[in-house]
Scaffold this active site. Structure first.
Site, PDB file in Angstrom:
ATOM      1  N   CYS A  88       0.885  -1.177   0.000  1.00 53.11           N
ATOM      2  CA  CYS A  88       0.000   0.000   0.000  1.00 53.11           C
ATOM      3  C   CYS A  88       0.920   1.224   0.000  1.00 53.11           C
ATOM      4  O   CYS A  88       1.831   1.301  -0.823  1.00 53.11           O
ATOM      5  CB  CYS A  88      -0.959  -0.038   1.188  1.00 53.11           C
ATOM      6  N   GLY A 143       2.880   0.385   3.944  1.00 54.78           N
ATOM      7  CA  GLY A 143       3.028  -1.063   4.067  1.00 54.78           C
ATOM      8  C   GLY A 143       2.790  -1.591   5.460  1.00 54.78           C
ATOM      9  O   GLY A 143       3.279  -2.675   5.793  1.00 54.78           O
ATOM     10  N   TRP A 144       2.036  -0.846   6.301  1.00 51.42           N
ATOM     11  CA  TRP A 144       1.815  -1.355   7.662  1.00 51.42           C
ATOM     12  C   TRP A 144       0.342  -1.332   8.090  1.00 51.42           C
ATOM     13  O   TRP A 144       0.039  -1.513   9.261  1.00 51.42           O
ATOM     14  CB  TRP A 144       2.686  -0.614   8.671  1.00 51.42           C
ATOM     15  N   ASP A 145      -0.595  -1.139   7.147  1.00 49.34           N
ATOM     16  CA  ASP A 145      -2.026  -1.235   7.455  1.00 49.34           C
ATOM     17  C   ASP A 145      -2.719  -2.197   6.487  1.00 49.34           C
ATOM     18  O   ASP A 145      -3.041  -3.328   6.847  1.00 49.34           O
ATOM     19  CB  ASP A 145      -2.689   0.145   7.399  1.00 49.34           C
ATOM     20  N   ARG A 146      -2.941  -1.732   5.269  1.00 51.97           N
ATOM     21  CA  ARG A 146      -3.597  -2.581   4.281  1.00 51.97           C
ATOM     22  C   ARG A 146      -2.725  -3.778   3.887  1.00 51.97           C
ATOM     23  O   ARG A 146      -3.230  -4.881   3.653  1.00 51.97           O
ATOM     24  CB  ARG A 146      -3.943  -1.754   3.037  1.00 51.97           C
ATOM     25  N   ARG A 191      -3.743   3.600  15.919  1.00 53.32           N
ATOM     26  CA  ARG A 191      -5.003   3.267  15.242  1.00 53.32           C
ATOM     27  C   ARG A 191      -6.136   3.121  16.245  1.00 53.32           C
ATOM     28  O   ARG A 191      -7.267   3.550  15.985  1.00 53.32           O
ATOM     29  CB  ARG A 191      -4.848   1.971  14.433  1.00 53.32           C
TER      30      ARG A 191
END
Length: 597
Positions: A329, A332-335, A381
């Site tokens: 994404c 590179g650390w959520d989706r 988050r």
């Protein structure tokens, strides 16, 4: 830097029986507590927190070692990437003799390490292409998107000044190859250099398919492009790869998911927002086998979109060629961990990877490695109500059917027919979760009143919610617009308390969806809470469904006892300092806050 070799340990058995609650991984609670307290950083390896992280890292290596022979690429002080694992695992082959003879990596770890060091600046925040799953000899990789000029030049200048004028990343420490000569004979621009090494790394890992989850062509902050992507590379350096643009909502959208009482059904992203400029683009040869009408993607709700994207990724990795896959994404650390984790769990549920791990063990591994050690900012988050992490594991109930199975040759036997003689009261005794989603492809009790074209369904329907006799038996779903521009969603009229079923399993607490609420950060719901651990259902389950249900049950049990469901914290006032901090983070020059809730 030399890779540390690890051999596999003996197998420890398979899935727990579905007749009793699945056993808990002893360290899962500690992992979730640490995860919700602070963001992982490779350089923070001392003190009490450091000892906890060491235990987490050691456990991950043990679990990988059950089924694979692997090497470890050292990143002890974050020398390669500050928010990648300190011990990056490179899977070489499965430890069983049969798989060792069939699929074995040809990658030399020393060469891989060198390419990583040279290519890391090419991607946002230095989050380089990293292999994380090995399936049929193919590497499934993750990364951030390509760095934009602001970050690229900023980082190269930083490295230059703080290394005494020498940029070690570009030191010519190896023999000059024909490929090097071809690279240097052209434009010597920094973009050519760093992206050239990025391409070499991708090719060395035999990656052919690049799946880009960004909804933007380039990430823009304050009018400046802070990231780029392969699909808009002006020099078309990535033209030899198969590029897939599969736009998926960012973590901010999952605030809507939380505010809707963790109901993903009917939650549709608003594709008309100004910053959304990346259309869905998939080569025809990849879409034909799936029988999905991709032209309808903007009408899919969050469940349908995630299901269809996962089917696409599974189809790619399960194809007959030997090419690997990259998923990314923006950072590179959520989706990215969402789909990497779903891929790992789906392939495990089919018995194709991590074959000796029990449900609690594969859960620990994917939470620890795919999410925590790769830098997902759970604490941040949670404070914003952007619960993409919770969505990932709660979503497992939507991928239990054979539609998502990667097994080709060995088809499961058909499930026994369910008893058709349920009364309204019988169905009402089941929790909404047990009845299934009215839009899910794998629902046990689908109550779609009006069908529409499209393989994955459409949002133009009405659904019926059954409640006990004597009360109104039909609740029409109506289209409404959220107060946020992020989504267009379908909401169900709120039933009055005197119309709610009296059975405890169907009692729902009122949703606390206001982002400005000053209530406690932790709250729990009775009855149909997403955190209520599912109990055994009436019908026999397939092996895949049983295994995924056990993973989800173990997650919900551990999550409810550690993190819980959280109310969104009030947004801070728009101070100029906050804007500057946001800008610094956006261009990758500063990390995110790790303050606890």
């Amino acid at each position: 830097m030399a890779g540390a070799r690890a051999a596999a340990s003996p197998s420890s058995g398979s899935s727990a029986s579905s007749g009793s609650p699945p056993p808990q991984e002893p360290g899962l609670g500690e992992l979730l507590e640490e995860f919700s307290r602070t963001q992982y950083r490779a350089k923070d390896g001392s003190g009490t927190s450091g000892s906890k992280v060491e235990r987490i890292e050691k456990r991950c290596l043990e679990l990988f070692g059950r089924d694979y022979c692997f090497s470890v690429i050292p990143n002890v002080n974050g020398d390669i990437c500050g928010h990648y694992p300190r011990h990056i695992v490179f899977l070489e082959y499965e430890s069983s003799e049969k798989e060792k003879d069939t699929f074995q990596s040809t990658v030399q770890v020393s060469k891989l390490q060198d390419l990583i060091n040279r290519s890391k600046m090419a991607r946002c925040r230095g989050r380089f292409v990293c292999p994380v799953i090995l399936f049929k000899g193919k590497h499934i990789c993750r990364s951030a998107t390509l760095a934009g000029w602001g970050e690229l030049y900023g980082r190269s200048g930083y490295n230059y000044f703080f290394s005494g004028g020498a940029d070690d990343a570009w030191a010519d420490v190896e023999d000059v190859t024909e490929e090097d000569c071809a690279l240097r004979s052209g434009d010597t621009h920094l973009f050519d250099k760093v992206r050239g090494y990025d391409i070499r790394l991708l090719r060395y890992l035999s990656v052919k398919y690049i799946c880009d989850l960004m909804v933007e062509n380039k990430k823009v902050k304050f009018g400046m492009n802070v990231t780029s992507s392969e699909k808009v590379d002006k020099a078309q350096r990535y033209a030899d790869f198969t590029l897939l643009s599969i736009p998926y909502p960012g973590c901010e959208f999952f605030k809507e998911y939380k505010d809707r009482d963790y109901m993903a059904e009917g939650l549709i992203f608003n594709w008309k927002q100004d910053y959304v400029d990346a259309p869905l683009s998939i080569p025809d040869f990849l879409t034909h086998p799936l029988n999905i009408d991709w032209s309808l993607y903007q009408s899919w709700d969050l469940v349908q979109q995630t299901q269809n994207y996962l089917k696409l990724l599974l189809s790619i990795v399960n194809s007959d060629d030997d090419s690997g896959l990259l998923v990314h994404c923006i950072s590179g650390w959520d989706r990215t961990p969402l789909f990497i984790s779903l891929l790992r769990l789906s392939l495990w549920a089919d018995g194709l990877i991590h074959t000796s791990l029990k449900p609690a063990e594969i859960l620990y591994l994917t939470v620890a490695y795919d999410w925590f050690l790769f830098g997902h900012m759970l604490v941040d988050r949670l404070s914003k109500g952007e619960e993409i992490f919770f969505f990932c594991f709660n979503f497992l109930k939507h991928i239990t059917s054979e539609e998502f199975s990667a097994l080709k040759t060995q088809r499961r036997k058909s499930l026994p027919a369910r008893d058709a003689g349920f009364t309204v009261e019988d169905i009402c005794m089941l929790r909404r979760r047990d009845r299934g989603s009215t839009t899910s492809l794998g629902s046990d009790f689908s109550l779609v009143m009006e069908s529409s074209p499209g393989a994955a369904g459409s949002f133009t329907y009405e659904a019926m919610e059954l409640i006990p006799a004597g009360a109104q038996t039909q609740a029409a779903w109506r289209k409404s617009h959220s107060s946020s521009p992020q989504s267009v969603l379908w909401n169900r009229p709120q039933l009055s308390e005197d119309r709610l079923p009296s059975h405890q399993g169907l009692v729902e607490a009122k949703s606390s969806s206001s982002s400005s609420s000053n209530h406690s950060d932790n709250f729990f719901r009775m009855g149909s809470s997403p955190l209520e651990v599912p109990k055994p259902r009436l019908a026999a389950l397939s092996d895949r469904e049983t295994r995924l249900q056990e993973v989800r049950s173990a997650f919900l049990a551990a999550y409810s006892s550690t993190v819980g469901l959280r109310a969104a914290a009030p947004s801070p006032s728009g101070a100029i300092g906050g804007l500057l901090e946001q800008f610094a983070r956006g261009v990758g020059l500063r990390g995110t806050s790790t303050s606890t809730l």
